[in-house]
Scaffold this active site. Structure first.
Site, PDB file in Angstrom:
ATOM      1  CG  HIS A   1      -3.368  -5.175   3.380  1.00  0.00           C
ATOM      2  ND1 HIS A   1      -2.920  -4.342   2.396  1.00  0.00           N
ATOM      3  CD2 HIS A   1      -3.738  -6.317   2.748  1.00  0.00           C
ATOM      4  CE1 HIS A   1      -3.006  -4.947   1.222  1.00  0.00           C
ATOM      5  NE2 HIS A   1      -3.507  -6.153   1.411  1.00  0.00           N
TER       6      HIS A   1
ATOM      7  CG  ASP B   1      -1.618  -1.348   1.381  1.00  0.00           C
ATOM      8  OD1 ASP B   1      -2.399  -1.694   0.494  1.00  0.00           O
ATOM      9  OD2 ASP B   1      -1.347  -2.060   2.375  1.00  0.00           O
TER      10      ASP B   1
HETATM   11  P1  NAD Z   1      -2.135 -18.419  -4.251  1.00  0.00           P
HETATM   12  O1  NAD Z   1      -3.489 -19.012  -4.049  1.00  0.00           O
HETATM   13  O2  NAD Z   1      -1.561 -18.320  -5.615  1.00  0.00           O
HETATM   14  O3  NAD Z   1      -1.076 -19.213  -3.360  1.00  0.00           O
HETATM   15  C1  NAD Z   1      -1.323 -19.531  -2.022  1.00  0.00           C
HETATM   16  C2  NAD Z   1      -0.521 -20.761  -1.710  1.00  0.00           C
HETATM   17  O4  NAD Z   1      -0.633 -20.988  -0.315  1.00  0.00           O
HETATM   18  C3  NAD Z   1      -1.035 -22.035  -2.419  1.00  0.00           C
HETATM   19  O5  NAD Z   1       0.028 -22.642  -3.102  1.00  0.00           O
HETATM   20  C4  NAD Z   1      -1.549 -22.896  -1.269  1.00  0.00           C
HETATM   21  O6  NAD Z   1      -1.345 -24.279  -1.504  1.00  0.00           O
HETATM   22  C5  NAD Z   1      -0.682 -22.386  -0.116  1.00  0.00           C
HETATM   23  N1  NAD Z   1      -1.233 -22.651   1.214  1.00  0.00           N
HETATM   24  C6  NAD Z   1      -2.513 -22.639   1.620  1.00  0.00           C
HETATM   25  N2  NAD Z   1      -2.589 -22.972   2.911  1.00  0.00           N
HETATM   26  C7  NAD Z   1      -1.338 -23.189   3.344  1.00  0.00           C
HETATM   27  C8  NAD Z   1      -0.771 -23.587   4.573  1.00  0.00           C
HETATM   28  N3  NAD Z   1      -1.530 -23.856   5.635  1.00  0.00           N
HETATM   29  N4  NAD Z   1       0.565 -23.711   4.655  1.00  0.00           N
HETATM   30  C9  NAD Z   1       1.356 -23.472   3.590  1.00  0.00           C
HETATM   31  N5  NAD Z   1       0.873 -23.103   2.386  1.00  0.00           N
HETATM   32  C10 NAD Z   1      -0.447 -22.979   2.267  1.00  0.00           C
HETATM   33  O7  NAD Z   1      -2.214 -16.987  -3.550  1.00  0.00           O
HETATM   34  P2  NAD Z   1      -1.193 -15.760  -3.711  1.00  0.00           P
HETATM   35  O8  NAD Z   1      -1.604 -14.926  -4.879  1.00  0.00           O
HETATM   36  O9  NAD Z   1       0.199 -16.240  -3.624  1.00  0.00           O
HETATM   37  O10 NAD Z   1      -1.579 -14.894  -2.408  1.00  0.00           O
HETATM   38  C11 NAD Z   1      -1.309 -15.391  -1.125  1.00  0.00           C
HETATM   39  C12 NAD Z   1      -1.970 -14.516  -0.067  1.00  0.00           C
HETATM   40  O11 NAD Z   1      -1.412 -13.212  -0.084  1.00  0.00           O
HETATM   41  C13 NAD Z   1      -3.483 -14.318  -0.242  1.00  0.00           C
HETATM   42  O12 NAD Z   1      -4.076 -14.383   1.044  1.00  0.00           O
HETATM   43  C14 NAD Z   1      -3.588 -12.896  -0.767  1.00  0.00           C
HETATM   44  O13 NAD Z   1      -4.842 -12.309  -0.480  1.00  0.00           O
HETATM   45  C15 NAD Z   1      -2.470 -12.244   0.003  1.00  0.00           C
HETATM   46  N6  NAD Z   1      -1.986 -10.946  -0.508  1.00  0.00           N
HETATM   47  C16 NAD Z   1      -1.629 -10.025   0.418  1.00  0.00           C
HETATM   48  C17 NAD Z   1      -1.147  -8.800   0.007  1.00  0.00           C
HETATM   49  C18 NAD Z   1      -0.727  -7.742   1.009  1.00  0.00           C
HETATM   50  O14 NAD Z   1      -0.395  -6.633   0.582  1.00  0.00           O
HETATM   51  N7  NAD Z   1      -0.702  -7.999   2.311  1.00  0.00           N
HETATM   52  C19 NAD Z   1      -1.027  -8.521  -1.355  1.00  0.00           C
HETATM   53  C20 NAD Z   1      -1.379  -9.507  -2.271  1.00  0.00           C
HETATM   54  C21 NAD Z   1      -1.858 -10.732  -1.839  1.00  0.00           C
HETATM   55  C1  LMR Z   2      -3.719  -6.514  -2.512  1.00  0.00           C
HETATM   56  O1  LMR Z   2      -3.656  -5.509  -1.781  1.00  0.00           O
HETATM   57  O2  LMR Z   2      -3.328  -6.517  -3.681  1.00  0.00           O
HETATM   58  C2  LMR Z   2      -4.329  -7.799  -1.961  1.00  0.00           C
HETATM   59  O3  LMR Z   2      -4.332  -7.753  -0.556  1.00  0.00           O
HETATM   60  C3  LMR Z   2      -5.698  -7.987  -2.510  1.00  0.00           C
HETATM   61  C4  LMR Z   2      -6.297  -9.315  -2.120  1.00  0.00           C
HETATM   62  O4  LMR Z   2      -7.441  -9.297  -1.624  1.00  0.00           O
HETATM   63  O5  LMR Z   2      -5.651 -10.357  -2.324  1.00  0.00           O
END
Ligand code: NAD
Ligand code: LMR
Length: 352
Positions: free
Chosen positions: A198, A170
């Protein structure tokens, strides 16, 4: 691939063990190559990667491990893939908790928090029992602030200050929007803050922001924006109608345009967060969600985003910033959301 490829004469420093959960996912694929290449901890630090997945993600993580090996990064000491949390967090110095349960069709916020509580509670406990004494934790998986709270609650022997959640994406989004609007380089902008959760209720705040001009002098961002947009009233309107919603809803915009959640930018932000936590911030503060000790009247114990600096040993909150009535009201809204999430996970028995 689990044993070290370095021998002592080749390795300039002791290896740092980095655990990445969700390593087989989208963020994992963008994150691991940057960590292994030295972008996070620098070119002198050998990295031992421990990739923790669930069985359905294990193959993807193993494939990524093969590709990491093929990159022949001089900084990559070893890689291990596991579905066992004890092995995944064994001796870890830096834990990036990316794996989380995404919100599925018909899932309410309570369902999402419960599903993630089942992940972050046990992972917090495993960090407590198996990680190195100096472990630093960054939670990326959403809802990141409350997942970090749950993990920390299950790790009574690890100081709460070591559990952080990611609002650096962010923060970076805010910098990039400001740079594009003012037509200046991103590095000329400093002292921007993301407060709170967030989520769409986060608070991007530029009221203490500075713009470094080509002659080296710094002027308030608000002044630079007034010059660009035609007066202070136009700046207020731009902040309310364009900047704040754009930054706060950027995650949703990426999902809509890209068809899935931000991945490479999230990975870059995770690298920035750990880089600055371990290596220290430069001349500006940044934003990170850390446990509150009551600064800015944010409830002690909540994990909220603050303006923070690091000298390399830990995050310190930038204190005594004056908050406008508008920023205060927005922070209070974000805080209400964080309290609701905390109360919900408490009512579900995920924290005491
Ligand atoms: P994704 O679905 O591509 O990958 C998630 C992975 O986590 C999968 O491979 C799944 O098998 C694994 N997983 C699920 N449960 C698990 C566990 N208990 N232990 C280990 N691995 C496990 O998702 P992504 O695009 O990589 O996003 C991951 C997370 O990050 C999501 O929750 C998304 O919302 C979040 N995110 C946060 C931000 C931020 O700014 N904070 C930004 C973008 C995404
Ligand atoms: C982001 O800020 O891009 C993510 O947290 C959005 C989401 O819900 O995965």
């Amino acid at each position: 691939m689990g044993s070290s490829w370095f021998d002592d004469s080749m390795s300039p420093s002791s290896p740092v063990t980095v655990t990445v959960t969700g390593a087989g996912g989208q963020i994992g694929y963008a994150l691991l190559f940057r960590i292994a290449s030295g972008a996070m901890l620098g070119p002198e630090i050998p990295i031992r990667l421990q990739l923790l997945e669930i069985p359905t993600g294990q193959k993807a993580a193993e494939g990524t491990a093969l590709e990491l090996q093929d990159c022949a990064f001089p900084t990559l000491d070893s890689i291990a893939v596991t579905t066992d949390a004890a092995a995944g967090f064994n001796g870890t110095n830096i834990a990036l908790l990316v794996g989380a349960r995404p919100r599925g069709p018909g899932m309410e916020r309570g369902d999402l928090l419960q599903a993630n509580g089942a992940i972050f509670g046990p992972q917090g406990a495993a960090i407590n029992d198996y990680a190195a004494d100096d472990v630093k934790v960054l939670v990326v998986g959403n809802p990141a602030n409350t997942n970090a709270l749950i993990a920390s609650a299950h790790a009574p022997d690890v100081p709460a200050s070591r559990f952080t959640a990611m609002t650096r994406l962010d923060h970076n989004r805010a910098l990039a929007q400001l740079a594009a609007t003012l037509n200046v380089p991103v590095y000329s902008i400093s002292n921007v803050t993301i407060w709170g959760n967030h989520s769409a209720a986060q608070v991007p705040d530029i009221s203490h922001g500075l713009l470094r001009q080509p002659d080296g002098n710094k002027i308030p961002l608000v002044q630079a924006l007034a010059q660009k947009l035609g007066g202070t009233a136009s700046v207020e309107q731009w902040l309310e109608e364009v900047f704040i919603p754009r930054v706060a809803k950027r995650g949703a915009e990426i999902i809509e345009v890209r068809g899935s959640s931000s991945a490479a930018s999230a990975a870059a932000a995770a690298v920035d967060h750990i880089h600055d936590w371990v290596g220290g911030t430069a001349d500006s503060w940044t934003s990170a969600a850390i446990v509150s000790e009551g600064s800015y009247d944010i409830d002690p114990g909540l994990i909220s985003s603050f303006p923070v600096r690091s000298t390399g040993s830990g995050w310190q909150i930038e204190q005594d910033l004056e908050l406008s009535t508008g920023v205060r009201a927005r922070i209070d809204t974000s805080l209400r959301e964080l309290r609701e999430e905390r109360d919900l996970v408490r009512s579900l028995g995920l924290i005491s």
